[in-house]
Design an enzyme around this catalytic site. Structure first.
Site, PDB file in Angstrom:
ATOM      1  N   HIS A   1      -3.254  -3.025  -5.452  1.00  0.00           N
ATOM      2  CA  HIS A   1      -2.915  -2.298  -4.167  1.00  0.00           C
ATOM      3  C   HIS A   1      -4.603  -3.060  -4.312  1.00  0.00           C
ATOM      4  CE1 HIS A   1      -3.289   0.551  -1.319  1.00  0.00           C
ATOM      5  NE2 HIS A   1      -3.804  -0.627  -0.692  1.00  0.00           N
TER       6      HIS A   1
ATOM      7  N   SER B   1       0.826  -1.592  -0.265  1.00  0.00           N
ATOM      8  CA  SER B   1       0.129  -0.482   0.165  1.00  0.00           C
ATOM      9  C   SER B   1       0.963   1.182   0.229  1.00  0.00           C
ATOM     10  CB  SER B   1      -0.889   0.322   1.345  1.00  0.00           C
ATOM     11  OG  SER B   1      -0.418  -0.238   1.732  1.00  0.00           O
TER      12      SER B   1
ATOM     13  N   GLU C   1      -6.775  -0.021  -7.300  1.00  0.00           N
ATOM     14  CA  GLU C   1      -4.600   0.536  -7.665  1.00  0.00           C
ATOM     15  C   GLU C   1      -3.802  -0.190  -8.138  1.00  0.00           C
ATOM     16  OE1 GLU C   1      -3.725   4.348  -5.286  1.00  0.00           O
ATOM     17  OE2 GLU C   1      -3.346   3.051  -4.527  1.00  0.00           O
TER      18      GLU C   1
ATOM     19  N   ASN D   1      -4.143   6.410  -0.778  1.00  0.00           N
ATOM     20  CA  ASN D   1      -3.008   6.672   0.256  1.00  0.00           C
ATOM     21  C   ASN D   1      -2.487   7.585   1.201  1.00  0.00           C
ATOM     22  OD1 ASN D   1      -4.189   4.422   2.420  1.00  0.00           O
ATOM     23  ND2 ASN D   1      -2.311   2.976   1.271  1.00  0.00           N
TER      24      ASN D   1
HETATM   25  N1  CAA Z   1     -18.775 -10.941  -0.230  1.00  0.00           N
HETATM   26  C1  CAA Z   1     -19.592 -10.708  -0.702  1.00  0.00           C
HETATM   27  N2  CAA Z   1     -19.943  -9.480  -0.537  1.00  0.00           N
HETATM   28  C2  CAA Z   1     -19.955  -9.278   0.669  1.00  0.00           C
HETATM   29  C3  CAA Z   1     -19.674  -9.490   1.908  1.00  0.00           C
HETATM   30  C4  CAA Z   1     -18.833 -10.774   1.428  1.00  0.00           C
HETATM   31  N3  CAA Z   1     -17.827 -11.737   2.007  1.00  0.00           N
HETATM   32  N4  CAA Z   1     -20.136  -9.459   2.647  1.00  0.00           N
HETATM   33  C5  CAA Z   1     -20.380  -8.130   2.867  1.00  0.00           C
HETATM   34  N5  CAA Z   1     -20.855  -8.028   1.410  1.00  0.00           N
HETATM   35  C6  CAA Z   1     -21.346  -7.523   1.128  1.00  0.00           C
HETATM   36  C7  CAA Z   1     -23.244  -6.970   1.501  1.00  0.00           C
HETATM   37  O1  CAA Z   1     -24.421  -7.819   0.754  1.00  0.00           O
HETATM   38  C8  CAA Z   1     -23.767  -5.610   0.694  1.00  0.00           C
HETATM   39  O2  CAA Z   1     -24.168  -5.011  -0.341  1.00  0.00           O
HETATM   40  P1  CAA Z   1     -25.016  -4.112  -0.886  1.00  0.00           P
HETATM   41  O3  CAA Z   1     -24.847  -2.679  -0.646  1.00  0.00           O
HETATM   42  O4  CAA Z   1     -25.697  -4.407  -1.934  1.00  0.00           O
HETATM   43  O5  CAA Z   1     -26.104  -5.221   0.165  1.00  0.00           O
HETATM   44  C9  CAA Z   1     -21.833  -4.908   1.306  1.00  0.00           C
HETATM   45  O6  CAA Z   1     -21.176  -5.250   1.510  1.00  0.00           O
HETATM   46  C10 CAA Z   1     -22.301  -4.095   3.004  1.00  0.00           C
HETATM   47  O7  CAA Z   1     -22.082  -5.109   3.568  1.00  0.00           O
HETATM   48  P2  CAA Z   1     -22.680  -4.851   5.254  1.00  0.00           P
HETATM   49  O8  CAA Z   1     -23.867  -4.502   5.006  1.00  0.00           O
HETATM   50  O9  CAA Z   1     -22.927  -5.711   5.677  1.00  0.00           O
HETATM   51  O10 CAA Z   1     -21.391  -3.413   6.285  1.00  0.00           O
HETATM   52  P3  CAA Z   1     -21.789  -2.269   6.063  1.00  0.00           P
HETATM   53  O11 CAA Z   1     -23.003  -1.816   4.967  1.00  0.00           O
HETATM   54  O12 CAA Z   1     -21.239  -2.737   7.319  1.00  0.00           O
HETATM   55  O13 CAA Z   1     -20.298  -2.118   4.981  1.00  0.00           O
HETATM   56  C11 CAA Z   1     -17.961  -2.335   4.977  1.00  0.00           C
HETATM   57  C12 CAA Z   1     -19.345  -2.508   6.053  1.00  0.00           C
HETATM   58  C13 CAA Z   1     -17.899  -2.485   3.768  1.00  0.00           C
HETATM   59  C14 CAA Z   1     -16.316  -2.185   5.611  1.00  0.00           C
HETATM   60  C15 CAA Z   1     -18.330  -0.701   5.210  1.00  0.00           C
HETATM   61  O14 CAA Z   1     -18.051  -0.293   6.784  1.00  0.00           O
HETATM   62  C16 CAA Z   1     -17.319   0.255   4.897  1.00  0.00           C
HETATM   63  O15 CAA Z   1     -17.482   0.419   3.363  1.00  0.00           O
HETATM   64  N6  CAA Z   1     -16.079   0.895   5.330  1.00  0.00           N
HETATM   65  C17 CAA Z   1     -14.998   1.521   4.812  1.00  0.00           C
HETATM   66  C18 CAA Z   1     -14.610   0.398   4.150  1.00  0.00           C
HETATM   67  C19 CAA Z   1     -12.831   1.245   4.119  1.00  0.00           C
HETATM   68  O16 CAA Z   1     -12.497   1.969   3.590  1.00  0.00           O
HETATM   69  N7  CAA Z   1     -11.877   0.333   3.229  1.00  0.00           N
HETATM   70  C20 CAA Z   1     -10.844   0.502   3.078  1.00  0.00           C
HETATM   71  C21 CAA Z   1      -9.220   0.323   3.630  1.00  0.00           C
HETATM   72  S1  CAA Z   1      -8.253   0.964   3.383  1.00  0.00           S
HETATM   73  C22 CAA Z   1      -7.205  -0.558   2.464  1.00  0.00           C
HETATM   74  O17 CAA Z   1      -8.373  -1.291   2.628  1.00  0.00           O
HETATM   75  C23 CAA Z   1      -6.361   0.218   2.017  1.00  0.00           C
HETATM   76  C24 CAA Z   1      -4.645   0.464   2.804  1.00  0.00           C
HETATM   77  O18 CAA Z   1      -4.087   0.476   2.699  1.00  0.00           O
HETATM   78  C25 CAA Z   1      -4.478   0.857   4.133  1.00  0.00           C
END
Ligand code: CAA
Length: 287
Positions: free
Chosen positions: A143, A122, A155, A193
């Site tokens: 990424h 990342s 990415e 990032n």
């Molecule tokens: N497989 C497929 N789809 C799934 C799934 C899985 N295992 N788990 C959940 N989903 C789907 C759900 O069905 C739902 O889809 P719909 O919107 O179409 O109904 C969607 O994903 C959201 O799921 P949930 O309702 O269970 O969860 P939520 O609404 O509480 O969201 C989250 C959870 C997606 C994590 C949300 O909180 C979010 O987007 N958070 C921010 C995440 C983020 O910013 N990630 C990046 C971090 S930085 C990084 O990774 C890189 C780095 O280098 C630091």
């Protein structure tokens, strides 16, 4: 080599990111070999994949039969040598350059000459990782974002020596995995990032200055900006150790105080408070 030549994908590391990458590749029809360093971590990683797929079935995103087929395509291993059978290998080990370089040198020795070596780094340099191999033109950054099955972005990071053909393979892979591609040059933190890390570190500074509680900072960002998670929830989700590795790597390169880890973050990591995965970070999580 094009994506059509890719039958087996190797994934190095079955932590949060490695398990997600292995899952989406298996769901897209590839044979997957995923490697961990010991039985315990491998079992935890494979359990995480199974639980994530079960959640996808529960949410109606995946048919039960497809889950079993995808599960059948995943093989766990403890041996790096097993990557000899792979056409594309995606590394997702700890965010530490010496460790990643060792992995890339080993992959270069073990993998067939046609194989593409990708890193899920990342923040670290793809050009530097390519430099320890005899195939820098086949080294690229993929990424992914956590949770990998849900986040729609890939990415792609292009090192100085990455070939156009390797980038084309990355674009084709993203299409197959149903991800949207953005392309970044090889600069620390790439696009996401570069913007995210100073924001997260600033949230800790805001807390340390006593400007607001972490709950209020999270609420402000969630409701005021419509982000799905406030910064403290997101830091716990990403992992505080990972955040610290990224911040340190970016500070090392830019020497810009915006990327300097606040003391509280370093102390929390030293205490083993790593976020959700350890049960405690800024918040406390039930087992
Ligand atoms: N497989 C497929 N789809 C799934 C799934 C899985 N295992 N788990 C959940 N989903 C789907 C759900 O069905 C739902 O889809 P719909 O919107 O179409 O109904 C969607 O994903 C959201 O799921 P949930 O309702 O269970 O969860 P939520 O609404 O509480 O969201 C989250 C959870 C997606 C994590 C949300 O909180 C979010 O987007 N958070 C921010 C995440 C983020 O910013 N990630 C990046 C971090 S930085 C990084 O990774 C890189 C780095 O280098 C630091």
């Amino acid at each position: 080599m094009t994506l059509q030549d890719v039958r087996t994908v190797g994934v190095v590391g079955c932590g949060l990111m490695g398990s997600g990458i292995a899952e989406v590749c298996a769901r897209a029809g590839f044979q997957v070999i995923v490697r961990e360093v010991n039985e315990d971590l491998l079992r935890k990683g494979l359990d995480r994949i199974r639980a994530s797929m079960a959640k996808a079935v529960e949410r109606g995103k995946l048919a039960a039969a497809e889950m079993e087929a995808a599960w059948g395509r995943i093989r766990g291993t403890l041996r790096m040598e097993d990557f000899a059978a792979c056409d594309l290998i995606i590394e997702a080990v700890v965010e530490d350059m010496p460790t990643k370089k060792q992995v890339f040198a080993e992959l270069d020795r073990i993998c067939p000459p046609h194989a593409v070596l990708a890193s899920n780094t990342s923040s670290l340099s793809i050009t530097e990782l390519g430099s320890v191999t005899r195939r820098p033109e086949k080294v690229i950054g993929f990424h992914f974002f956590n949770p990998v099955p849900v986040m729609p972005l890939l990415e792609i990071v292009i090192g100085l020596q990455t070939a156009e053909e390797t980038v084309a393979l990355g674009r084709a892979l993203a299409e197959r995995l149903n991800k949207t591609v953005v392309i970044s040059k090889d600069r620390p933190g790439f696009i996401v990032n570069r913007l995210l890390i100073p924001y997260l570190l600033d949230a800790i500074r805001l807390l340390e200055e006593g400007v607001a509680t972490m709950e209020d900072i999270d609420t402000a960002i969630r409701l005021g900006l419509n982000h799905p998670m406030g910064p403290f929830t997101l830091m716990d989700f990403v992992g505080l150790d990972t955040l610290l590795f990224i911040a340190d790597a970016m500070f090392e390169e830019f020497k810009d105080p915006r990327y300097a880890a606040p003391p509280l973050l370093r102390r929390m990591v030293a205490a083993g408070w790593l976020g959700r995965k350890s049960g405690k970070g800024f918040y406390t999580y039930a087992a």
